[in-house]
Scaffold this motif. Sequence first.
Motif, PDB file in Angstrom:
ATOM      1  N   GLU A  76       2.109  -6.390   4.965  1.00 45.11           N
ATOM      2  CA  GLU A  76       1.789  -5.925   4.086  1.00 45.11           C
ATOM      3  C   GLU A  76       2.470  -4.756   3.688  1.00 45.11           C
ATOM      4  N   ILE A  77       2.457  -4.297   1.941  1.00 45.20           N
ATOM      5  CA  ILE A  77       3.553  -2.838   2.069  1.00 45.20           C
ATOM      6  C   ILE A  77       2.923  -2.505   0.793  1.00 45.20           C
ATOM      7  N   ASP A 100      -2.674   5.910  -3.653  1.00 45.39           N
ATOM      8  CA  ASP A 100      -2.613   7.888  -3.366  1.00 45.39           C
ATOM      9  C   ASP A 100      -3.608   8.557  -2.833  1.00 45.39           C
ATOM     10  N   GLN A 101      -4.015  10.372  -3.308  1.00 48.29           N
ATOM     11  CA  GLN A 101      -3.709  11.035  -1.705  1.00 48.29           C
ATOM     12  C   GLN A 101      -5.665  10.031  -1.736  1.00 48.29           C
ATOM     13  N   ASN A 102      -6.034  10.061  -2.743  1.00 55.59           N
ATOM     14  CA  ASN A 102      -7.456   9.004  -2.612  1.00 55.59           C
ATOM     15  C   ASN A 102      -7.966   7.472  -1.885  1.00 55.59           C
ATOM     16  N   LYS A 103      -6.834   7.629  -1.556  1.00 52.08           N
ATOM     17  CA  LYS A 103      -6.410   6.020  -0.777  1.00 52.08           C
ATOM     18  C   LYS A 103      -6.808   4.397  -2.314  1.00 52.08           C
ATOM     19  N   ASN A 104      -6.651   5.238  -3.160  1.00 52.03           N
ATOM     20  CA  ASN A 104      -6.674   4.232  -4.038  1.00 52.03           C
ATOM     21  C   ASN A 104      -5.762   3.512  -3.975  1.00 52.03           C
ATOM     22  N   LEU A 105      -5.746   1.764  -4.375  1.00 48.94           N
ATOM     23  CA  LEU A 105      -4.488   1.067  -4.446  1.00 48.94           C
ATOM     24  C   LEU A 105      -3.441   1.427  -5.391  1.00 48.94           C
ATOM     25  N   ILE A 106      -2.521   1.882  -5.933  1.00 45.99           N
ATOM     26  CA  ILE A 106      -1.370   2.050  -7.015  1.00 45.99           C
ATOM     27  C   ILE A 106      -0.633   0.401  -7.081  1.00 45.99           C
ATOM     28  N   LEU A 107       0.012  -0.020  -6.190  1.00 47.90           N
ATOM     29  CA  LEU A 107       1.215  -1.766  -6.264  1.00 47.90           C
ATOM     30  C   LEU A 107       0.151  -1.914  -4.541  1.00 47.90           C
ATOM     31  N   SER A 108       0.805  -3.163  -5.082  1.00 51.34           N
ATOM     32  CA  SER A 108       0.441  -3.967  -3.162  1.00 51.34           C
ATOM     33  C   SER A 108       1.065  -5.041  -3.468  1.00 51.34           C
ATOM     34  N   THR A 109       1.465  -5.702  -1.867  1.00 55.38           N
ATOM     35  CA  THR A 109       2.801  -6.946  -1.641  1.00 55.38           C
ATOM     36  C   THR A 109       1.238  -8.346  -1.859  1.00 55.38           C
ATOM     37  N   LYS A 149      -5.765  -7.714  -4.500  1.00 51.40           N
ATOM     38  CA  LYS A 149      -6.202  -7.032  -3.827  1.00 51.40           C
ATOM     39  C   LYS A 149      -7.189  -6.802  -3.511  1.00 51.40           C
ATOM     40  N   ASN A 150      -8.787  -7.123  -3.389  1.00 45.99           N
ATOM     41  CA  ASN A 150      -9.636  -6.875  -2.564  1.00 45.99           C
ATOM     42  C   ASN A 150      -9.257  -7.635  -1.318  1.00 45.99           C
ATOM     43  N   ASN A 151      -8.051  -8.022  -0.518  1.00 45.05           N
ATOM     44  CA  ASN A 151      -8.087  -8.075   0.548  1.00 45.05           C
ATOM     45  C   ASN A 151      -7.376  -7.085   1.569  1.00 45.05           C
ATOM     46  N   TYR A 152      -6.961  -5.904   0.851  1.00 44.86           N
ATOM     47  CA  TYR A 152      -6.876  -4.477   0.785  1.00 44.86           C
ATOM     48  C   TYR A 152      -7.208  -3.627   1.557  1.00 44.86           C
ATOM     49  N   ILE A 153      -7.310  -3.258   2.826  1.00 47.44           N
ATOM     50  CA  ILE A 153      -7.950  -2.271   3.452  1.00 47.44           C
ATOM     51  C   ILE A 153      -7.504  -1.209   3.815  1.00 47.44           C
ATOM     52  N   PRO A 154      -8.029   0.120   3.315  1.00 53.20           N
ATOM     53  CA  PRO A 154      -7.107   1.403   3.493  1.00 53.20           C
ATOM     54  C   PRO A 154      -7.392   1.944   4.439  1.00 53.20           C
TER      55      PRO A 154
END
Length: 593
Positions: A180-181, A185-194, A198-203
Motif C-alpha cells: 500500500e502507498i 496530510d498532517q491530520n492523517k487524512n487520506l489524499i491519494l491511495s493505491t 478507501k475504507n480499508n485505509y488504516i492511518p
Amino acid sequence: MTNFIKKNIIIITLFTITLFIGFLTFLTFIDKSFVQLNERNLQILLISNIVLLVVLFIFIFLEIKKTIKKDIDIGSSNSNKKYIAYFSLFTLAPSVLISIFSLFLFSFALEKYFDKRVTTVVNNSYELAKSYVQEVRNKIESDIILIAFDTNKSKNFLNNNENEFIRFLKTQRLIRGVDEIHLIDQNKNLILSTLDIKNNYIPPMDKALNLVLDDDRPLKIINAFENTSAAIMRLQNYDDRFLYVVKFLGKDISNYLTESQEAINFYYTVEEKSTGIKISFAIIYLIVVTLLLFISITIAIHFSSRFFRSINNLIQASASIGQGDLSTKVPNIKTDKDLEMLNKNFNSMIDKLKSQQDKLIINERHEAWGNLARKLAHEIKNPLTPIQLTIDRIKTKFTDQIKSNDQDGFKENLKIINNQIKQIEKLVNQFSDFARMPKPILMENDLVTLFSDNIKLLQELDNSIEIQFKKDKEKVILNCDNEQLSRVFFNLIKNSIESIQQKAENSSNFNKKIAIDMIDNNDHIKITIVDNGIGFGIFAANIKDILNPYFTTKKNGTGLGLSIVNKIVNDHNGNINFIPIDDGAKVEIIFSR
C-alpha cells in the motif's frame, strides 16, 4: 470389575492422587502447570511424590498379603503358593526390565534432545526467522526513500493531475514490491491511495506522524501483531504532504516468531530442569508400573485361588473317601465352568458310591438276618408241634380229673399257652417271610392306582384320619413288582395311622392328617408321606437305626416291617429316608428310572 474397584477403592484413589501429583511435578519442571516454577515448589512436589509412592507401596503390600492369606493359604497343598510365586515372578521380571529400558531410553532421548547440533539448529532457525523479518522491515525504509525521491522529482507532472498521480503511485507499488502507498496530510487524512476501497485505509499512529513533521528522514513503523511493516516520510517538494507506505509480512510470520520464541524458551527450560524431569518421569513410571503389577498379581491370586481351591477341595475329599468316609462332599464354590462341572461330577460319583455302599450293606445285612431268621424259624418251629400236641393231650387226659372248681383256671392256663404258641407261630411266619423275601418281578405298574387302592383299604381302619393324596399326573408308571410295592405303601401308611392313633390316646384335640405327595420328574419319582402323629421321638437322633431288622418302637412289634420295606425299595433302585419334623414324621421315597 465393579467388585475389584469397590474392594480396592483406597488403593485406586491413592494411585490417582499419586499419579496426578507426578504429572503436576512433571508439568511444573517444564513450566507448564498452574504451580509456579521455583525451587521450593519443586521440592514440595518431589517430597509429596516420594511419600505418596511409599504409602502406595505399603497399601499394595498389605492388600496382597491379606489376599494371599485369604485365598492362597488354604488347604494342605503348596502348589498354589508355588504357581502364584511363578506367575508373579514372570509378571514382575518383564515389567522391571521394560521399566529400566524405558527409563534408559527416555534418558538417552532427552540427552539427544539437548545435543549441540539440535541446539544449533533451534537457535539458527529462530535467528533466520528474525533475520527475515528484520530484512523485510529494513527494506521498507529504503523503498520509501526511493518512492519519495521519484515523487518529489515528478512534482510538476503530478501536482495538477490526480489520475496520473494515482497511476504513478500504483506503478511505484509494483516496482518497489510494497502493498500500500498513501499520500496523507498532517491530520492523517487520506489524499491519494493505491487502495481501490478507501475504507480499508488504516492511518498511522499519531506518535509516528509527529516524529516526521519537521524531519525529512523516513521513520519505520513496526507492528508485528498485525504482520505489517510500514514507514512514513515527509515529502519535501509538497506542502503538508506525507508519504505512508505499508508492506505486509509473510502470512502468520509473527505467530511463527512468537511460537518459535516460546519453543526456544521451553527448550532451554527443559534443558535446565532435565534432571528433575527425569526424576518426575521415573516417579510417574513407577506409579503406573506399581498399579499394573498390583492388578496383575491380584488377578493371578484370584484365578489361582479359584483353580487351586477347587483342586484342594478335591484332594481333601478324595483323601476322606480313601479312608472310607463316603459322606464327604466337595463344597460348591464359584469357579471356572469346567471345575464346577468336575466338582459336580465328583459329588455325583460320591453319591452313587454311597448309594451302592448302602445297598450293599443293606443286602448283606438282610442276607445275614435272613439266614438267622431261617435258623430261628426252623429251630423254633420244630418244638412248637410237639408242644401243641402235648397241650392237647394234657387237656384231653386231665380235664376230667381236675375238680370242677379248678377247671376254669386249668382251661384259662391252657388258653394262655395256646395264645403264646400262636404268637410264636406268627413270629416264626414273619421270620420265614423275611428270610424268603423273593426277588421282585418287574412289570409296568401305575403307582397312582397302587396308592389309591391301599388308601381305600386302610381308610377303613380309622375314618377319623384324613388322608390326602396329591399327584402331578393321573398316571405314574414304574417298572416294579406290584405286590411288593403295595406291601411297602400299605406298611408305611399303616405306620402313620398307628402313630396318629397312639398320639390321640393322650391328646385328641388335633386334626388327624396324613398327606401323600407324588411327583413324576421323568428321571425319578418322588413320594412323600407326612403325618402328624407321635413322630420318631427319642430315636430321631439315630433315625437310621429304625431300618435295622428287629428294631421296633412298638410294644408288640417285631421290627421287621420297615426293614422289609427298605429291602423292597432298594431292590427297586430307590432310596427311603425318614425325616423327623416338629409335629409328626416325614417319609421320603425316591425311585430312579
